[in-house]
Design a protein around this motif. Structure first.
Motif, PDB file in Angstrom:
ATOM      1  N   GLU A   1      -3.023   4.848   5.674  1.00 39.81           N
ATOM      2  CA  GLU A   1      -3.551   4.295   6.927  1.00 39.81           C
ATOM      3  C   GLU A   1      -3.254   5.280   8.053  1.00 39.81           C
ATOM      4  OE1 GLU A   1      -5.412   1.731   7.438  1.00 39.81           O
ATOM      5  OE2 GLU A   1      -5.226   0.641   5.563  1.00 39.81           O
TER       6      GLU A   1
ATOM      7  N   ASN B   1      -2.682   4.721  11.417  1.00 41.50           N
ATOM      8  CA  ASN B   1      -1.757   4.341  12.481  1.00 41.50           C
ATOM      9  C   ASN B   1      -0.326   4.481  11.955  1.00 41.50           C
ATOM     10  OD1 ASN B   1       0.002   2.821  14.195  1.00 41.50           O
ATOM     11  ND2 ASN B   1      -1.780   1.779  15.034  1.00 41.50           N
TER      12      ASN B   1
ATOM     13  N   LYS C   1       2.313   1.598  12.604  1.00 42.05           N
ATOM     14  CA  LYS C   1       2.117   0.421  11.743  1.00 42.05           C
ATOM     15  C   LYS C   1       2.449   0.751  10.292  1.00 42.05           C
ATOM     16  CE  LYS C   1      -1.312  -1.994  14.488  1.00 42.05           C
ATOM     17  NZ  LYS C   1      -2.709  -2.448  14.581  1.00 42.05           N
ATOM     18  N   LEU C   2       2.094   1.944   9.854  1.00 44.09           N
ATOM     19  CA  LEU C   2       2.371   2.384   8.485  1.00 44.09           C
ATOM     20  C   LEU C   2       3.880   2.379   8.211  1.00 44.09           C
ATOM     21  CD1 LEU C   2       1.408   3.650   5.792  1.00 44.09           C
ATOM     22  CD2 LEU C   2       1.455   5.863   6.943  1.00 44.09           C
TER      23      LEU C   2
ATOM     24  N   LYS D   1       5.304  -1.135   8.103  1.00 44.55           N
ATOM     25  CA  LYS D   1       4.988  -1.810   6.835  1.00 44.55           C
ATOM     26  C   LYS D   1       5.898  -1.316   5.705  1.00 44.55           C
ATOM     27  CE  LYS D   1       1.797  -4.410   4.810  1.00 44.55           C
ATOM     28  NZ  LYS D   1       1.557  -5.798   5.122  1.00 44.55           N
TER      29      LYS D   1
ATOM     30  N   GLU E   1       9.293  -2.716   6.258  1.00 44.77           N
ATOM     31  CA  GLU E   1       9.292  -4.139   6.611  1.00 44.77           C
ATOM     32  C   GLU E   1      10.087  -4.355   7.893  1.00 44.77           C
ATOM     33  OE1 GLU E   1      10.549  -6.426   3.177  1.00 44.77           O
ATOM     34  OE2 GLU E   1       8.566  -6.222   2.266  1.00 44.77           O
TER      35      GLU E   1
ATOM     36  N   LEU F   1       5.941  -3.726  -1.852  1.00 46.81           N
ATOM     37  CA  LEU F   1       4.560  -3.518  -1.428  1.00 46.81           C
ATOM     38  C   LEU F   1       3.628  -3.176  -2.578  1.00 46.81           C
ATOM     39  CD1 LEU F   1       5.305  -1.229   1.641  1.00 46.81           C
ATOM     40  CD2 LEU F   1       4.530  -3.590   1.739  1.00 46.81           C
TER      41      LEU F   1
ATOM     42  N   GLU G   1      -0.574  -4.404  -3.834  1.00 47.57           N
ATOM     43  CA  GLU G   1      -1.841  -3.932  -3.277  1.00 47.57           C
ATOM     44  C   GLU G   1      -1.654  -2.779  -2.303  1.00 47.57           C
ATOM     45  OE1 GLU G   1      -5.090  -5.729  -3.153  1.00 47.57           O
ATOM     46  OE2 GLU G   1      -4.526  -7.021  -4.802  1.00 47.57           O
TER      47      GLU G   1
ATOM     48  N   LYS H   1      -1.383  -3.130   0.727  1.00 50.68           N
ATOM     49  CA  LYS H   1      -2.230  -3.498   1.866  1.00 50.68           C
ATOM     50  C   LYS H   1      -1.541  -3.084   3.174  1.00 50.68           C
ATOM     51  CE  LYS H   1      -5.081  -7.170   3.544  1.00 50.68           C
ATOM     52  NZ  LYS H   1      -5.594  -8.480   3.315  1.00 50.68           N
ATOM     53  N   GLY H   2      -2.271  -2.396   4.019  1.00 52.72           N
ATOM     54  CA  GLY H   2      -1.717  -1.902   5.276  1.00 52.72           C
ATOM     55  C   GLY H   2      -1.028  -0.562   5.125  1.00 52.72           C
ATOM     56  N   VAL H   3      -0.947  -0.046   3.892  1.00 51.45           N
ATOM     57  CA  VAL H   3      -0.296   1.242   3.645  1.00 51.45           C
ATOM     58  C   VAL H   3      -1.331   2.286   3.226  1.00 51.45           C
ATOM     59  CG1 VAL H   3       1.420   2.475   2.251  1.00 51.45           C
ATOM     60  CG2 VAL H   3       1.898   0.159   3.053  1.00 51.45           C
TER      61      VAL H   3
ATOM     62  N   THR I   1      -5.584   3.004   1.935  1.00 50.65           N
ATOM     63  CA  THR I   1      -6.955   2.531   2.053  1.00 50.65           C
ATOM     64  C   THR I   1      -7.890   3.450   1.279  1.00 50.65           C
ATOM     65  OG1 THR I   1      -8.699   1.975   3.639  1.00 50.65           O
ATOM     66  CG2 THR I   1      -7.286   3.821   4.197  1.00 50.65           C
TER      67      THR I   1
END
Length: 193
Positions: free
Chosen positions: A85, A87, A90-91, A94, A97, A179, A182, A184-186, A188
């Protein structure tokens, strides 16, 4: 005709600048320690690898390196067709956590951050995600060393940070295993523009 030549010159200049700046910054783990290169400055932190732990998942592989000074250096690589991802704040949030992530600097693909974990612990880190496929994270840096890194990179005295990152980390703090379903958020399937 002149318009086309001008456009070609602009494109060539932009490509040259991207190539120059992408190569002028790096975060490297060598046999002698961690090297941070940014804007013709090099910061070296002595440390040796104590332990290397490879983690392999469906779309991602991670090499966790525990270093002699209680820090960790991790290199995560996406499989073909997947990208991290874009950003970074945010990465990192995530992956750890985190409750909160403070971005202190972002230059040439190198990021300095303070990660506030759910248990109240603060982790200082330097990260690089320059090609969307490989993410490097150097974390657990003690407060004094981290302040020194910030001063050298930002070329000025950095305001006093609240204390945090004082102790050696007994274990890796990233949450790759949690994580792994999936990511997810890491990661794509869409490449950064």
């Amino acid at each position: 005709m002149i318009r086309n030549i001008t456009i070609l010159i602009i494109i060539a200049t932009a490509i040259s600048l991207m190539f120059y700046y992408s190569k002028s910054s790096s975060l490297i783990l060598s046999s002698k320690g961690v090297e941070i290169k940014l804007n013709n400055r090099t910061i070296f932190l002595d440390s040796i690898r104590n332990r290397v732990m490879p983690l392999t998942f469906n779309r991602l592989s991670v090499m966790q390196n525990a270093l002699s000074d209680g820090t960790y250096f991790e290199v995560a690589t996406c499989e073909e067709g997947y990208y991290f991802e874009d950003n970074m704040q945010k990465l990192i949030g995530k992956i750890f956590e985190a409750n909160r992530v403070e971005e202190l600097f972002a230059k040439g693909g190198i990021y300095g951050m303070r990660v506030h974990l759910k248990n109240g612990q603060v982790i200082n880190l330097v990260a690089q995600n320059s090609d969307d496929k490989k993410l490097k994270i150097f974390y657990g840096v003690p407060y004094e060393k981290f302040s020194n890194i910030l001063e050298k990179i930002m070329d000025r005295k950095f305001k006093t940070l609240p204390l945090g990152g004082l102790f050696e980390l007994p274990v890796a703090m990233t949450k790759w295993n949690e994580l792994s379903d999936e990511f997810k958020g890491v990661i794509t399937t869409h490449r950064r523009r």
